[in-house]
Motif scaffolding. Structure first.
Motif, PDB file in Angstrom:
ATOM      1  N   THR A 150      53.391  31.028   7.521  1.00  0.00           N
ATOM      2  CA  THR A 150      54.463  31.295   6.558  1.00  0.00           C
ATOM      3  C   THR A 150      55.848  31.038   7.135  1.00  0.00           C
ATOM      4  N   GLN A 151      55.910  30.670   8.442  1.00  0.00           N
ATOM      5  CA  GLN A 151      57.180  30.434   9.126  1.00  0.00           C
ATOM      6  C   GLN A 151      58.079  31.666   9.076  1.00  0.00           C
ATOM      7  N   GLY A 152      57.466  32.797   9.420  1.00  0.00           N
ATOM      8  CA  GLY A 152      58.202  34.043   9.473  1.00  0.00           C
ATOM      9  C   GLY A 152      58.464  34.453  10.908  1.00  0.00           C
ATOM     10  N   PRO A 153      59.703  34.696  11.317  1.00  0.00           N
ATOM     11  CA  PRO A 153      60.000  35.120  12.688  1.00  0.00           C
ATOM     12  C   PRO A 153      59.401  36.494  12.970  1.00  0.00           C
ATOM     13  N   ILE A 154      59.147  36.775  14.237  1.00  0.00           N
ATOM     14  CA  ILE A 154      58.525  38.038  14.630  1.00  0.00           C
ATOM     15  C   ILE A 154      59.319  38.669  15.772  1.00  0.00           C
ATOM     16  N   LEU A 155      59.233  39.995  15.859  1.00  0.00           N
ATOM     17  CA  LEU A 155      59.743  40.732  17.004  1.00  0.00           C
ATOM     18  C   LEU A 155      58.547  41.191  17.822  1.00  0.00           C
ATOM     19  N   ILE A 204      56.548  41.517  11.893  1.00  0.00           N
ATOM     20  CA  ILE A 204      56.904  40.300  11.177  1.00  0.00           C
ATOM     21  C   ILE A 204      58.161  40.577  10.354  1.00  0.00           C
ATOM     22  N   LEU A 205      59.203  39.819  10.592  1.00  0.00           N
ATOM     23  CA  LEU A 205      60.467  40.024   9.892  1.00  0.00           C
ATOM     24  C   LEU A 205      60.431  39.398   8.500  1.00  0.00           C
ATOM     25  N   ARG A 206      61.154  39.992   7.599  1.00  0.00           N
ATOM     26  CA  ARG A 206      61.229  39.466   6.231  1.00  0.00           C
ATOM     27  C   ARG A 206      62.301  38.383   6.169  1.00  0.00           C
ATOM     28  N   GLU A 207      62.080  37.361   6.951  1.00  0.00           N
ATOM     29  CA  GLU A 207      62.997  36.228   7.033  1.00  0.00           C
ATOM     30  C   GLU A 207      62.164  34.947   7.017  1.00  0.00           C
ATOM     31  N   HIS A 208      62.856  33.831   7.050  1.00  0.00           N
ATOM     32  CA  HIS A 208      62.190  32.531   7.065  1.00  0.00           C
ATOM     33  C   HIS A 208      62.962  31.617   8.009  1.00  0.00           C
ATOM     34  N   PHE A 209      62.249  30.868   8.836  1.00  0.00           N
ATOM     35  CA  PHE A 209      62.916  29.913   9.713  1.00  0.00           C
ATOM     36  C   PHE A 209      62.427  28.505   9.397  1.00  0.00           C
ATOM     37  N   GLU A 210      63.248  27.523   9.701  1.00  0.00           N
ATOM     38  CA  GLU A 210      62.888  26.133   9.487  1.00  0.00           C
ATOM     39  C   GLU A 210      62.225  25.584  10.750  1.00  0.00           C
ATOM     40  N   ARG A 211      61.035  25.087  10.585  1.00  0.00           N
ATOM     41  CA  ARG A 211      60.301  24.528  11.712  1.00  0.00           C
ATOM     42  C   ARG A 211      60.926  23.200  12.141  1.00  0.00           C
ATOM     43  N   PRO A 212      61.149  22.988  13.445  1.00  0.00           N
ATOM     44  CA  PRO A 212      61.721  21.706  13.893  1.00  0.00           C
ATOM     45  C   PRO A 212      60.821  20.537  13.498  1.00  0.00           C
ATOM     46  N   GLU A 213      61.374  19.570  12.798  1.00  0.00           N
ATOM     47  CA  GLU A 213      60.562  18.458  12.315  1.00  0.00           C
ATOM     48  C   GLU A 213      59.942  17.659  13.450  1.00  0.00           C
ATOM     49  N   ALA A 214      60.636  17.575  14.569  1.00  0.00           N
ATOM     50  CA  ALA A 214      60.152  16.746  15.681  1.00  0.00           C
ATOM     51  C   ALA A 214      59.164  17.476  16.584  1.00  0.00           C
ATOM     52  N   PHE A 215      58.921  18.773  16.337  1.00  0.00           N
ATOM     53  CA  PHE A 215      58.048  19.515  17.252  1.00  0.00           C
ATOM     54  C   PHE A 215      56.593  19.096  17.074  1.00  0.00           C
ATOM     55  N   ASP A 216      55.936  18.759  18.184  1.00  0.00           N
ATOM     56  CA  ASP A 216      54.537  18.334  18.192  1.00  0.00           C
ATOM     57  C   ASP A 216      53.783  19.290  19.106  1.00  0.00           C
ATOM     58  N   LEU A 217      52.949  20.158  18.521  1.00  0.00           N
ATOM     59  CA  LEU A 217      52.270  21.195  19.306  1.00  0.00           C
ATOM     60  C   LEU A 217      51.363  20.616  20.389  1.00  0.00           C
ATOM     61  N   PRO A 218      50.474  19.637  20.102  1.00  0.00           N
ATOM     62  CA  PRO A 218      49.642  19.086  21.184  1.00  0.00           C
ATOM     63  C   PRO A 218      50.458  18.456  22.308  1.00  0.00           C
ATOM     64  N   ALA A 219      51.532  17.746  21.945  1.00  0.00           N
ATOM     65  CA  ALA A 219      52.360  17.111  22.975  1.00  0.00           C
ATOM     66  C   ALA A 219      53.070  18.159  23.816  1.00  0.00           C
ATOM     67  N   TYR A 220      53.584  19.209  23.166  1.00  0.00           N
ATOM     68  CA  TYR A 220      54.233  20.290  23.920  1.00  0.00           C
ATOM     69  C   TYR A 220      53.247  20.946  24.872  1.00  0.00           C
ATOM     70  N   TRP A 221      52.045  21.249  24.375  1.00  0.00           N
ATOM     71  CA  TRP A 221      51.067  21.947  25.218  1.00  0.00           C
ATOM     72  C   TRP A 221      50.651  21.092  26.406  1.00  0.00           C
ATOM     73  N   LYS A 222      50.459  19.813  26.186  1.00  0.00           N
ATOM     74  CA  LYS A 222      50.080  18.917  27.281  1.00  0.00           C
ATOM     75  C   LYS A 222      51.167  18.901  28.359  1.00  0.00           C
TER      76      LYS A 222
END
Length: 323
Positions: A150-155, A204-222
């Motif tokens: 849901t792209q919800g920020p968390i504490l 879970i905060l009642r907010e919404h954040f925009e996911r970075p369009e360029a973020f690639d999870l497999p590439a970051y993890w590698k």
């Protein structure tokens, strides 16, 4: 070959929406000119593909067009069922959803492909944790999965190696590695990794954040795992190995060390050979190398050799005592 490529282009357009010719060419490992010809062939066959110009342009399908699953090969259909991992799905709170999805997919497949898919499900099983290790089932895993979706920020209140910390995290993804779950999230302007089992509290905060369009999870993890492995093996050691020691080193070393170990081809008269290999800092290197016992001798660096000698002397005193 071309028929397979055309089907790939078609399903890729359906799955992703707009895709550039260059992106399709890179994934198909052909020239852009070949992609142009393939798009023309799809259009000639009545497939509603159209192009959009501009910096954000590319090819896309008419929104109402859908590809039927009867274009799958038997092995492709079977692979879809291999990708459905029941254990991790249950941990994420998606077990029931996956069961329903698998049932729908099986019903959508042509009759001749169903048997192949069912064989894959009954004959292959993935056990993610390493030997003699239990898979983690963190208390907050399902909630974090929901926040990722849901792209919800968390504490979080997090117990690191050094101290307890509180962080506001924008969750970007979840990774399962050797039975352990990790959260990848953005903290302020940087992306960080947290082991989910060490999260003590979560909100879970009642907010919404925009996911970075360029973020690639497999590439970051590698990239992150490569940096971690390099940091954990930042020292180069020179050692002598007996024939048994060389075999033990190959058996016990992680892949990162195996690939970077240089072992002399010719053995000395006593059968021992010299090797250079990456190791951790002195304390960790001693723990790792002591597994080889008397089948290894550290030559360099001096501080590692001295520490190995000190530990060996301590062990000799302990085991030399008579009860």
């Amino acid at each position: 070959m071309r028929a397979s490529r055309l089907l790939f282009i078609l399903t890729t357009l359906q799955a992703r929406g707009r895709v550039t010719a260059q992106a399709l060419a890179d994934e198909c490992e052909v020239s852009v000119r070949t992609i142009y010809r393939d798009i023309d062939a799809l259009s000639a066959a009545g497939i509603p593909v159209y192009s959009e110009r501009g910096s954000d342009g590319g090819y896309r399908l008419l929104d109402s067009y859908r590809v039927r699953l009867n274009g799958l090969s038997p092995r492709e259909a079977a692979a879809l069922f291999l990708a459905g991992l029941a254990g991790p799905a249950d941990d994420l709170g998606l077990g029931a959803v996956m069961t329903v999805a698998r049932t729908k997919l099986l019903a959508a497949l042509p009759q001749d492909l169903r048997a192949s898919a069912e064989r894959m499900r009954t004959r292959f099983h993935l056990d993610a944790p390493a030997w003699f290790a239990e898979a983690e089932q963190p208390a907050h895993l399902a909630a974090i999965a929901e926040a990722v979706w849901t792209q919800g920020p968390i504490l979080i209140r997090y117990q690191s190696w050094k101290a307890e910390k509180r962080r506001r995290v924008e969750p970007l993804g979840i990774v399962l590695k050797s039975g352990a779950w990790y959260l990848v999230g953005r903290v302020e302007t940087s992306v960080r990794t947290y082991r989910i089992s060490r999260i003590l509290e979560l909100e879970i905060l009642r907010e919404h954040f925009e996911r970075p369009e360029a973020f690639d999870l497999p590439a970051y993890w590698k990239a992150a795992t490569e940096r971690l492995e390099a940091d954990l093996h930042s020292v180069t050691a020179t050692v002598r190995l007996s024939p048994v020691g060389a075999e033990m080193l190959a058996a016990f070393s992680p892949p990162y060390v195996k690939v970077r170990t240089e072992l002399e081809m010719e053995a000395a008269a006593d059968g021992w050979r010299t090797a250079t290999l990456p190791v951790g800092r002195t304390k960790q290197a001693v723990v790792d190398l002591l597994r080889l016992g008397a089948e290894i001798e550290v030559l360099d660096p001096p501080e590692l050799r001295d520490r190995m000698a000190e530990v060996a002397a301590d062990l000799a005193r302990i085991y030399g005592k008579r009860s």
